[in-house]
Design an enzyme around this catalytic site. Structure first.
Site, short mmCIF file in Angstrom:
data_model
loop_
_atom_site.label_atom_id
_atom_site.label_comp_id
_atom_site.label_asym_id
_atom_site.label_seq_id
_atom_site.Cartn_x
_atom_site.Cartn_y
_atom_site.Cartn_z
N SER A 141 0.85 -1.19 0.00
CA SER A 141 0.00 0.00 0.00
C SER A 141 0.88 1.23 0.00
CB SER A 141 -0.88 -0.01 1.25
OG SER A 141 -1.51 1.23 1.46
N TYR A 154 -2.59 -0.78 11.05
CA TYR A 154 -2.47 -1.19 9.65
C TYR A 154 -1.22 -0.57 9.01
CZ TYR A 154 -3.75 -1.77 4.72
OH TYR A 154 -3.75 -2.09 3.38
#
Length: 340
Positions: A141, A154
């Site tokens: 990501s 996260y």
């Protein structure tokens, strides 16, 4: 291209990017092992892989448990054949300010979203190394480089995956190994996670626009698996912009995200008190949420940046030609000016 002999493992395959990736490999005729916790989600994904032309094997696995992951890899090789590609996608998260996350929740996110990747990579590498071939794809990501508010667990996991994957890549290069690993850095994607993530936000959680469909991410993963010589791929203009801005002016980005990061990750609707949460138990055990989230009307189905990331050599040639053209044009102008 169809490849009936290719054996692919996808973790987190019951929804979102994992499911779209499994279907994309199935469309090529691959045998795809789908690893996830939710029975209904797995069954739905397997049906779509089969409908696309692939062979599906479903395995209920919590990737935080290495013994279970390793046993799943054994079953894949026994039933489908040697693993050619292993794709790590599985994750969970908590949407909340850091001060509102319990220690056991942070540990759980880390165990699934980071150590799950480590476990999958260990299981794959153990089998691939002896054959001196195979590819491991880590689905990353933009948050592997740039932390944002409300997603500390996260973001920490994605940063950890980045460092772990780079370390492994160096070791494989040192060994002159035929096994390859690469990482695909994703933008905001329209996945079901926003309907089932554990959230303590007052409003419904949403991906930070612009939002891309899972199929865009899946195309990037398949391409990376076919071309693992590249250390990483960027998907989405927002990913490129974020990573470049963070490299140039991280302090300014801190201030910007402090002002905008809370509102941009929430819709205007109140979060339902009974929203499912998949942190400890799968949200799709009895209900199949499908591949997409609830943001279809706001999501992009293609990415120019993905094309650019996949065609660096062509762009380099184009840039060189453009530079030469500019130089020639400038020379001609100078020549005309000097003759005046």
């Amino acid at each position: 291209m169809r490849n009936v002999h290719q054996v692919v493992v996808v973790t987190g395959a019951s929804g979102g990017i994992g499911r779209a990736t499994a279907i994309a490999f199935g469309r090529r005729g691959a045998a795809v092992a789908l690893l996830a916790r939710g029975r209904a989600g797995l069954d739905g994904a397997a049906a779509e892989v089969a409908a696309a032309g692939g062979t599906a094997l479903t395995l209920q696995v919590d990737t935080s448990d290495f013994t279970a992951v390793d046993a799943a890899a054994d079953r894949v090789e026994n039933e489908l054949g040697p693993i050619d590609v292993w794709v790590n996608v599985a994750f969970t998260s908590v949407f909340a300010p850091f001060a509102q996350i319990k220690p056991e929740e942070f540990a759980r996110v880390t165990a699934v979203s980071y150590l799950g990747y480590v476990h999958g990579t260990m299981a794959a590498l153990t089998r691939m190394r002896g054959r001196n071939r195979g590819t491991i794809v880590q689905v990353g990501s933009a948050l592997a480089y740039r932390g944002i508010p409300l997603q500390s667990a996260y973001c920490g996991a994605k940063h950890a995956i980045q460092g772990f994957n780079e370390s492994l890549r160096c070791e494989l290069l040192h060994e002159h190994s035929g096994v390859r690993n690469t990482m695909v850095q994703m933008p905001a994607v329209n996945t079901p996670q926003f309907s089932w993530v554990l959230s303590r936000l007052p409003k419904k959680a949403q991906p930070v626009p612009p939002i891309y469909q899972p199929e865009v991410a899946a195309r990037a993963v398949v391409h990376a698996a076919d071309h693992p010589q590249r250390r990483e791929y960027w998907v989405g203009g927002s990913t490129a912009a974020t990573l470049l801005a963070n490299a140039v002016a991280p302090g300014l980005l801190d201030a910007y995200l402090a002002r905008t990061g809370f509102a941009s990750q929430q819709t205007s609707e109140q979060r339902p008190a009974n929203q499912p949460a998949n942190l400890w138990e799968p949200a799709d055990a009895d209900t199949d949420f499908g591949t997409h989230g609830v943001f279809d009307d706001r999501s992009k189905s293609r990415s120019t940046q993905l094309w650019a990331s996949q065609h660096h050599p062509l762009l380099a040639v184009g840039a060189a030609a453009g530079t030469l053209g500019l130089a020639a044009g400038a020379g001609a102008l100078l020549g005309r000016w000097s003759r005046r």
